[in-house]
Design a protein around this motif. Structure first.
Motif, short mmCIF file in Angstrom:
data_model
loop_
_atom_site.label_atom_id
_atom_site.label_comp_id
_atom_site.label_asym_id
_atom_site.label_seq_id
_atom_site.Cartn_x
_atom_site.Cartn_y
_atom_site.Cartn_z
N PRO A 144 1.00 5.37 6.22
CA PRO A 144 1.80 4.60 5.14
C PRO A 144 2.93 3.54 5.42
N PRO A 145 3.39 2.75 4.19
CA PRO A 145 2.73 2.90 2.91
C PRO A 145 1.58 2.23 2.76
N GLN A 146 0.62 2.77 1.87
CA GLN A 146 -0.77 2.47 1.66
C GLN A 146 -0.86 1.63 0.36
N ASN A 147 -1.52 0.48 0.30
CA ASN A 147 -1.65 -0.17 -0.87
C ASN A 147 -3.23 -0.74 -1.02
N THR A 150 -4.61 -1.68 2.32
CA THR A 150 -4.93 -0.78 3.58
C THR A 150 -6.14 -0.41 3.86
N ASP A 227 2.79 11.87 -2.06
CA ASP A 227 3.41 11.03 -3.17
C ASP A 227 3.10 11.65 -4.48
N GLY A 255 5.87 5.82 -4.90
CA GLY A 255 6.40 5.08 -3.70
C GLY A 255 7.42 6.15 -2.82
N GLU A 256 7.57 7.35 -3.19
CA GLU A 256 8.29 8.16 -2.46
C GLU A 256 7.71 9.30 -2.04
N ASP A 297 2.02 2.31 -2.51
CA ASP A 297 2.80 1.03 -2.46
C ASP A 297 2.20 0.47 -4.25
N SER A 299 3.02 -2.01 -5.99
CA SER A 299 3.73 -3.18 -6.66
C SER A 299 2.64 -3.86 -7.12
N GLU A 308 4.62 1.81 -13.81
CA GLU A 308 5.60 2.29 -12.69
C GLU A 308 5.70 3.86 -13.00
#
Length: 342
Positions: A144-147, A150, A227, A255-256, A297, A299, A308
């Protein structure tokens, strides 16, 4: 369908996400159709309580149809009959650990089921916008982080099947111009989560231990990081993807990361219990190939969808414990009896 009311078709409508999505769409004025297996609970003490009306009532807006994602002709017929504006494919054998025991069935449902539904849209000449429930398990052992960019490295038959589905959606989008999007959703939980999934297994055990019904709960790997978000927020993200002019693929996540052990500790402490006195390790609950850390992620979803996550995993754990304690109290008092859900 009326000139103003949109129609949606949901596979897997009796599951956690399907029930929340149905509620969301009904609140937005949709006519909602859901496909349910004959063995699923569709009325009376199910996740659809409160929204499922008796058939053929004048104000009926939720329609349930018996069927299965493994039945191609049924899928084509129902799509042709209702001509939905939006299709949400949430049907799956979604338990990762179980997928190692039934890999063939998992592939038939989770991979080929998606192809059957996509082909049904083409065969029925339906221009519906399509949403595919993808998963963070696609990333597997990739750090991670994975978006959305990835690399995939699936670590279970479930994840392998979902990789197939992901690329099938991309292929049908590019080859046939379908408005088809993948939602790569990281773990999202609620009081409606199936009782064999780790978060619900924990919070249900907390409720039973606090009530003196059981004393020990057996767990697998407590060191994995996940997550965790709140499911009702994530189905809103699904809907927003489908409303975009251009189809695309999106990660939804908080994201956490949370270590499973920490979730366990917070859940037990919320009920005034010491988790170490009640949790035991059992290797039978571990996966043959583990996924160590999934942290998303989102974003892109925030920028393009305005979405979000709002609920923190600690608040989620406490909320689920409260809900399971209330449910158990209702069951013991005879006020409510709810069948096990998988």
């Amino acid at each position: 369908m009326s000139a103003t009311r949109r129609t949606a078709l949901i596979t897997g409508i009796t599951g956690q996400d399907g029930s929340y999505l149905a509620e969301l769409l009904l609140d937005k004025g949709y006519e909602v159709h859901g496909i349910v297996r004959r063995s699923s609970t569709i009325s009376g003490n199910s996740r659809l309580d409160g929204i499922y009306q008796a058939p053929n009532t004048p104000d009926q807006t939720l329609f349930l149809h018996y069927g299965d994602i493994t039945d191609a002709s049924m899928l084509t017929n129902i799509v042709r009959d209702i001509q939905p504006d939006e299709v949400y494919n949430l049907a799956a054998q979604s338990h990762v650990r179980v997928s190692f025991d039934i890999p063939d069935y998992t592939g038939n449902v989770d991979a080929l089921g998606t192809i059957r539904l996509l082909e049904a849209l083409r065969a029925a000449d339906c221009n519906a916008r399509f949403y595919q429930a993808s998963t963070s398990e696609l990333f597997g052992s990739t750090p991670p982080p994975q978006n959305e960019d990835t690399r995939f490295h699936p670590r279970s038959p479930y994840a392998v099947a979902k990789v197939y589905s992901y690329w099938a959606v991309v292929n049908y989008r590019e080859a046939y111009g379908l408005h088809a999007s993948n939602g790569i959703l990281f773990n999202h939980e609620s009081e409606r989560r199936g009782e064999t999934f780790v978060t619900r297994k924990v919070t249900r055990a907390v409720a039973r231990i606090a009530a003196g019904i059981q004393d020990i709960v057996y767990m697998g790997n407590l060191n994995s990081i996940r997550d965790w978000g709140y499911a009702p927020e994530y189905v809103e993200g699904m809907w927003r993807m489908v409303q975009q002019d251009t189809p695309d693929d999106y990660v939804l996540a908080t994201g956490e990361g949370c270590v499973i052990r920490d979730f366990v500790q917070v859940a037990f402490e919320h009920a005034g219990l010491d988790w170490e006195k009640h949790v035991r390790h059992d290797s039978r609950h571990e996966r043959p190939a583990e996924v160590d850390a999934l942290i998303g992620d989102a974003s892109k979803a925030k920028e393009k969808l305005g979405w979000e996550a709002k609920t923190h995993w600690r608040d989620l754990a406490k909320h689920m414990v409260d809900a399971d304690r209330q449910l158990l109290d209702d069951q013991l008092s005879g006020r409510h009896v709810r069948p096990d859900q998988d």
